[in-house]
Design an enzyme around this catalytic site. Sequence first.
Site, PDB file in Angstrom:
ATOM      1  N   CYS A 141       0.804  -1.221   0.000  1.00 55.39           N
ATOM      2  CA  CYS A 141       0.000   0.000   0.000  1.00 55.39           C
ATOM      3  C   CYS A 141       0.847   1.286   0.000  1.00 55.39           C
ATOM      4  O   CYS A 141       1.980   1.295   0.468  1.00 55.39           O
ATOM      5  CB  CYS A 141      -0.879   0.011   1.230  1.00 55.39           C
ATOM      6  SG  CYS A 141      -1.767  -1.522   1.457  1.00 55.39           S
ATOM      7  N   ARG A 157       2.134   1.364  -5.951  1.00 55.31           N
ATOM      8  CA  ARG A 157       2.324   0.493  -4.788  1.00 55.31           C
ATOM      9  C   ARG A 157       1.126  -0.406  -4.516  1.00 55.31           C
ATOM     10  O   ARG A 157       1.187  -1.330  -3.706  1.00 55.31           O
ATOM     11  CB  ARG A 157       2.605   1.337  -3.539  1.00 55.31           C
ATOM     12  CG  ARG A 157       3.852   2.173  -3.642  1.00 55.31           C
ATOM     13  CD  ARG A 157       4.056   2.946  -2.366  1.00 55.31           C
ATOM     14  NE  ARG A 157       4.383   2.064  -1.274  1.00 55.31           N
ATOM     15  CZ  ARG A 157       5.599   1.668  -0.960  1.00 55.31           C
ATOM     16  NH1 ARG A 157       6.614   2.078  -1.690  1.00 55.31           N
ATOM     17  NH2 ARG A 157       5.809   0.876   0.055  1.00 55.31           N
ATOM     18  N   TRP A 173      -3.164  -2.365  -1.553  1.00 57.47           N
ATOM     19  CA  TRP A 173      -2.953  -3.685  -2.135  1.00 57.47           C
ATOM     20  C   TRP A 173      -3.508  -4.649  -1.090  1.00 57.47           C
ATOM     21  O   TRP A 173      -2.962  -4.769   0.004  1.00 57.47           O
ATOM     22  CB  TRP A 173      -1.473  -3.937  -2.395  1.00 57.47           C
ATOM     23  CG  TRP A 173      -1.209  -5.214  -3.118  1.00 57.47           C
ATOM     24  CD1 TRP A 173      -1.262  -5.404  -4.468  1.00 57.47           C
ATOM     25  CD2 TRP A 173      -0.846  -6.483  -2.552  1.00 57.47           C
ATOM     26  NE1 TRP A 173      -0.964  -6.713  -4.775  1.00 57.47           N
ATOM     27  CE2 TRP A 173      -0.703  -7.403  -3.616  1.00 57.47           C
ATOM     28  CE3 TRP A 173      -0.640  -6.927  -1.253  1.00 57.47           C
ATOM     29  CZ2 TRP A 173      -0.359  -8.731  -3.425  1.00 57.47           C
ATOM     30  CZ3 TRP A 173      -0.301  -8.263  -1.057  1.00 57.47           C
ATOM     31  CH2 TRP A 173      -0.163  -9.144  -2.140  1.00 57.47           C
ATOM     32  N   ASN A 219      -0.132   0.230   6.124  1.00 56.55           N
ATOM     33  CA  ASN A 219       0.553  -0.620   5.153  1.00 56.55           C
ATOM     34  C   ASN A 219       1.218  -1.735   5.935  1.00 56.55           C
ATOM     35  O   ASN A 219       1.901  -1.477   6.922  1.00 56.55           O
ATOM     36  CB  ASN A 219       1.612   0.206   4.404  1.00 56.55           C
ATOM     37  CG  ASN A 219       2.485  -0.644   3.510  1.00 56.55           C
ATOM     38  OD1 ASN A 219       2.077  -1.721   3.074  1.00 56.55           O
ATOM     39  ND2 ASN A 219       3.693  -0.178   3.230  1.00 56.55           N
ATOM     40  N   GLY A 220       1.003  -2.981   5.532  1.00 58.25           N
ATOM     41  CA  GLY A 220       1.613  -4.102   6.241  1.00 58.25           C
ATOM     42  C   GLY A 220       0.555  -5.098   6.679  1.00 58.25           C
ATOM     43  O   GLY A 220      -0.574  -5.079   6.194  1.00 58.25           O
ATOM     44  N   GLU A 239      13.811 -14.145 -16.992  1.00 56.07           N
ATOM     45  CA  GLU A 239      13.353 -12.759 -16.885  1.00 56.07           C
ATOM     46  C   GLU A 239      12.375 -12.420 -18.014  1.00 56.07           C
ATOM     47  O   GLU A 239      11.361 -11.753 -17.795  1.00 56.07           O
ATOM     48  CB  GLU A 239      14.582 -11.819 -16.884  1.00 56.07           C
ATOM     49  CG  GLU A 239      14.285 -10.338 -16.873  1.00 56.07           C
ATOM     50  CD  GLU A 239      13.520  -9.846 -15.651  1.00 56.07           C
ATOM     51  OE1 GLU A 239      13.316 -10.619 -14.699  1.00 56.07           O
ATOM     52  OE2 GLU A 239      13.095  -8.684 -15.687  1.00 56.07           O
ATOM     53  N   LYS A 279       8.506 -11.253 -17.351  1.00 57.94           N
ATOM     54  CA  LYS A 279       7.948 -10.013 -17.883  1.00 57.94           C
ATOM     55  C   LYS A 279       6.638 -10.305 -18.615  1.00 57.94           C
ATOM     56  O   LYS A 279       5.653  -9.589 -18.480  1.00 57.94           O
ATOM     57  CB  LYS A 279       8.931  -9.330 -18.855  1.00 57.94           C
ATOM     58  CG  LYS A 279      10.118  -8.681 -18.229  1.00 57.94           C
ATOM     59  CD  LYS A 279       9.849  -7.294 -17.692  1.00 57.94           C
ATOM     60  CE  LYS A 279       9.892  -7.156 -16.235  1.00 57.94           C
ATOM     61  NZ  LYS A 279      10.773  -7.656 -15.313  1.00 57.94           N
ATOM     62  N   GLU A 312       3.786 -11.280 -16.094  1.00 63.08           N
ATOM     63  CA  GLU A 312       3.219 -10.227 -15.258  1.00 63.08           C
ATOM     64  C   GLU A 312       2.518  -9.145 -16.070  1.00 63.08           C
ATOM     65  O   GLU A 312       1.597  -8.511 -15.570  1.00 63.08           O
ATOM     66  CB  GLU A 312       4.255  -9.631 -14.299  1.00 63.08           C
ATOM     67  CG  GLU A 312       5.342  -8.801 -14.919  1.00 63.08           C
ATOM     68  CD  GLU A 312       6.288  -8.199 -13.861  1.00 63.08           C
ATOM     69  OE1 GLU A 312       7.450  -7.982 -14.194  1.00 63.08           O
ATOM     70  OE2 GLU A 312       5.853  -7.953 -12.713  1.00 63.08           O
ATOM     71  N   HIS A 369      15.006 -33.061 -21.306  1.00 56.27           N
ATOM     72  CA  HIS A 369      14.654 -33.816 -20.102  1.00 56.27           C
ATOM     73  C   HIS A 369      13.176 -33.621 -19.726  1.00 56.27           C
ATOM     74  O   HIS A 369      12.782 -33.916 -18.608  1.00 56.27           O
ATOM     75  CB  HIS A 369      15.556 -33.409 -18.935  1.00 56.27           C
ATOM     76  CG  HIS A 369      16.998 -33.667 -19.208  1.00 56.27           C
ATOM     77  ND1 HIS A 369      17.525 -34.939 -19.292  1.00 56.27           N
ATOM     78  CD2 HIS A 369      18.028 -32.816 -19.482  1.00 56.27           C
ATOM     79  CE1 HIS A 369      18.824 -34.862 -19.578  1.00 56.27           C
ATOM     80  NE2 HIS A 369      19.138 -33.583 -19.701  1.00 56.27           N
ATOM     81  N   LYS A 424       4.217  -2.767  -6.647  1.00 56.62           N
ATOM     82  CA  LYS A 424       5.632  -2.554  -6.933  1.00 56.62           C
ATOM     83  C   LYS A 424       6.543  -3.122  -5.851  1.00 56.62           C
ATOM     84  O   LYS A 424       7.507  -3.798  -6.138  1.00 56.62           O
ATOM     85  CB  LYS A 424       5.884  -1.056  -7.108  1.00 56.62           C
ATOM     86  CG  LYS A 424       7.326  -0.705  -7.431  1.00 56.62           C
ATOM     87  CD  LYS A 424       7.680  -1.132  -8.822  1.00 56.62           C
ATOM     88  CE  LYS A 424       9.115  -0.815  -9.187  1.00 56.62           C
ATOM     89  NZ  LYS A 424       9.542  -1.636 -10.338  1.00 56.62           N
TER      90      LYS A 424
HETATM   91  O1  M6R Z   1      12.100  -4.363  -4.905  1.00 57.09           O
HETATM   92  P1  M6R Z   1      12.632  -5.741  -5.188  1.00 57.09           P
HETATM   93  O2  M6R Z   1      13.714  -5.746  -6.192  1.00 57.09           O
HETATM   94  O3  M6R Z   1      13.021  -6.471  -3.939  1.00 57.09           O
HETATM   95  O4  M6R Z   1      11.409  -6.532  -5.809  1.00 57.09           O
HETATM   96  C1  M6R Z   1      11.499  -7.896  -6.084  1.00 57.09           C
HETATM   97  C2  M6R Z   1      10.356  -8.355  -6.954  1.00 57.09           C
HETATM   98  O5  M6R Z   1       9.135  -8.161  -6.293  1.00 57.09           O
HETATM   99  C3  M6R Z   1      10.331  -7.612  -8.296  1.00 57.09           C
HETATM  100  O6  M6R Z   1      11.521  -7.732  -8.975  1.00 57.09           O
HETATM  101  C4  M6R Z   1       9.179  -8.162  -9.188  1.00 57.09           C
HETATM  102  O7  M6R Z   1       9.455  -9.477  -9.534  1.00 57.09           O
HETATM  103  C5  M6R Z   1       9.001  -7.278 -10.427  1.00 57.09           C
HETATM  104  N1  M6R Z   1       7.635  -6.872 -10.552  1.00 57.09           N
HETATM  105  C6  M6R Z   1       9.363  -7.949 -11.690  1.00 57.09           C
HETATM  106  O8  M6R Z   1       9.193  -7.124 -12.799  1.00 57.09           O
END
Ligand code: M6R
Length: 614
Positions: free
Chosen positions: A2, A27, A75, A101-102, A484, A488, A491, A507, A609
Site C-alpha cells: 500500500c 504500490r 494492495w 501498510n503491512g 526474466e 515479464k 506479469e 529432459h 511494486k
Molecule cells: O524491490 P525488489 O527488487 O526487492 O522486488 C522484487 C520483486 O518483487 C520484483 O523484482 C518483481 O518481480 C518485479 N515486478 C518484476 O518485474
Amino acid sequence: MCGIVGYVGGRAALDVVVEGLARLEYRGYDSAGVAVLADGKLATAKRAGKLVNLRGVLEEDPPPAGTLGMGHTRWATHGPPNDRNAHPHVDCTGSVAVIHNGIIENFAELRAELEESGHGLASDTDTEAVAHLLEEELKAGDGLAAAMRRVCGRLDGAFTLVAMHTGDPDLVVGARRNSPLVVGVGEGENFLASDVAAFIAHTRDAIELGQDQIVELRADGVRITDFEGRPAEVKEYHVDWDVSAAEKGGYDYFMLKEIAEQPRAVADTLLGRIGADGRLRLDEMRISDRELREVDKIIIVACGTSYHAGLIAKYAIEHWAGLPCEVELASEFRYRDPILSPTTLVIAISQSGETMDALMAVRHAREQRAKLLGICNVNGSTLPRECDGVLYTHAGPEIAVASTKAFLTQLVAVYLIALYIAQTRGTKWGDEVFAMVQLLERMPEKVEKVLETMEPVRELARSLAGERCVLFLGRHVGFPVALEGALKLKELAYMHAEGFAAGELKHGPIALIEEDLPVVVVVPPRARDVLHDKIVSNIQEIRARGARTIVIAEEGDESVVPYADTLIGVPAVPTLLQPLVTTVPLQVFACELATAKGHDVDQPRNLAKSVTVE
Ligand code: M6R
C-alpha cells in the site's frame, strides 16, 4: 504494497494528498481513500479500484476544505478489495481515522477482544482494529501520539500506520515497524509518505524513519521518538532526483520511459566507481579489504527480477572472483538451514529495499553472523540500514511495476562487486579488471543501440498478441535472461510463459513444443563456441518439432540464420555482459504485447511494486 500519504501545512490537504496518491499508485491499486480534518471534524472518502474511482467520488461530493489530511492506496491483504475494506478506517465515534501498510498478525485476537468489549467493526481488515484500539487508548487523555505508542506496543507484524484525531486538530501521527515511511520537510508544511515520490513536487528534503519510531507531524515541525517516547536518532537526506523523474515525460507509460532510460541508468551506476588509476572504488561497501579476503562463500538472496540478477551474478562472481556462490529465493532462504558463518558474505538484491522476503532473509543471515551487503535502488529504504554495506544502483525512481532499468543497473552493480572482489583478492590482474571495466563503460552505448532497433520486436509482439503461451530458452547467463523474459510476459501480458535452460529441454519441456509455438532463444556470443554450438543444436531440435523460433543473437551471427523464423540482432559483447543487451528486447516484447492486449503495463493486475508482506 500500500501507498500512504500524510500532510499538514497551509495548503488544501486534499489536493496535496490526492496528488501524492497518484504518484504512489504503483504500490497498490485495489482501492484508494482519503481523510481530511476540517472544522474539528473528520471527513473520509474511499472507493474500490484505481484512484480514478476515488477522484470521481471526490468530484461528486467534495469533503470540506482542511489543511490536515492523509490518503491511502491499497494492495489487499485482509478482506477483498471493496469499498468497505478501503482505508481510511475509523473508530466507533468517527473521531479517529487510520491508514495502514503491512499486516497485523495478531489482528484476529485484537478484533475478538474489541468486539467483546462492544466495538462494532465494519470491515474485514486488520487495520480497523487499530482505529478502535486508538479509541480506547485516547480515553487516557494524553493525546494521539501517546495513544499510538501504546497501541503499537500491542501489535505484532509489519506496519506503517498514519492516524488523525479530531482532538489533535493540527497533528498527523505516523508509526513505523518493518514497513517504509519517510518524512518530507517543507517550509510551514510537512509530509509523510511511503516513498519520497509522493512529496517530491514540494520538497526534496527528507528524513528516514527507523524501526519502531513514531513521528508527530505538525505544520511548524516534526518530532520523532521511539515507541517508548524517547527522542530518536534520525537520518536526514536530500533526494538527488526531482519531480520530472517521477513523471511520464511524454511517454504513454512509465515502463516505456524506464526502458528508454536504461543507457543513462547504466552509465549513472558506473559513475564515480572507477578511480583515475583504473582501480575500482566501492567506498559505500563498508566491508574492509581484509574482511573481503576472508570471505569463503557468497550467498545471494533476492526475489523476482532481482533474483534473476542474482543468478547472473553467480556466473560473474565465480568466474572473476573465484568464490563459490549460491543464489537463493529470499522467500525460501530462512526456511531451510543455510550454512552461514562470519566468513560468508550474503548479498541481498532489492530495487525497493523494502521487500519483506529479502529483509527477513537478511535478518536471518545477521543472526548467523554473516557479512551483509545490499544492492538497492531506493535511498532511505530499509535494506541498506540492515546491511553492513550497500551498493546503490542509480536507476532513478522506477515506477512501473515491471522492473526494467532497475534490473540492468543491478547487473552493473553485481559486475562491479565481482570485479572488486577479484581486484581485492587478486584473482584477476589489475589490467584484466581494468579491461573489463572499460568494456562495462561502453555498455550504455550498446544498450542504446539495441533500443534504436526495436521496431521489428514491437511488430512481432503485436503479431503474437493472440498466442496463449511463449517459451524462453537460454544457456549460461542466457538462462536467467530467459527466466526474466518469461516473468515479464507473465506479469504484463497474463500469458503462460516459461523460461528453461536450453540443455534441460530434452529432459521434459520439449514435450510442450507443438506446431507454431513461439519459442524465444537467447544465443550466447559466437566466441563461446561450445555453448554457442550447443544452443544452435537446441534451436534445430525445437524447430524440427514445429516451433516458431525467435532468436536473439549477436549481430552477424550467420550460423543461426537458417533456423530463425525471426532474428533479433544485438551488439557483440563479452558473454558475461550479454544480459545487458539481450534482456532489453524481451522487455520491449512483453511491454508491446501486453499493450496490444489492452493491458495497463504500469499497473498489472494483482501486483504491487514493492512487496512488503511475506
Ligand atoms: O524491490 P525488489 O527488487 O526487492 O522486488 C522484487 C520483486 O518483487 C520484483 O523484482 C518483481 O518481480 C518485479 N515486478 C518484476 O518485474
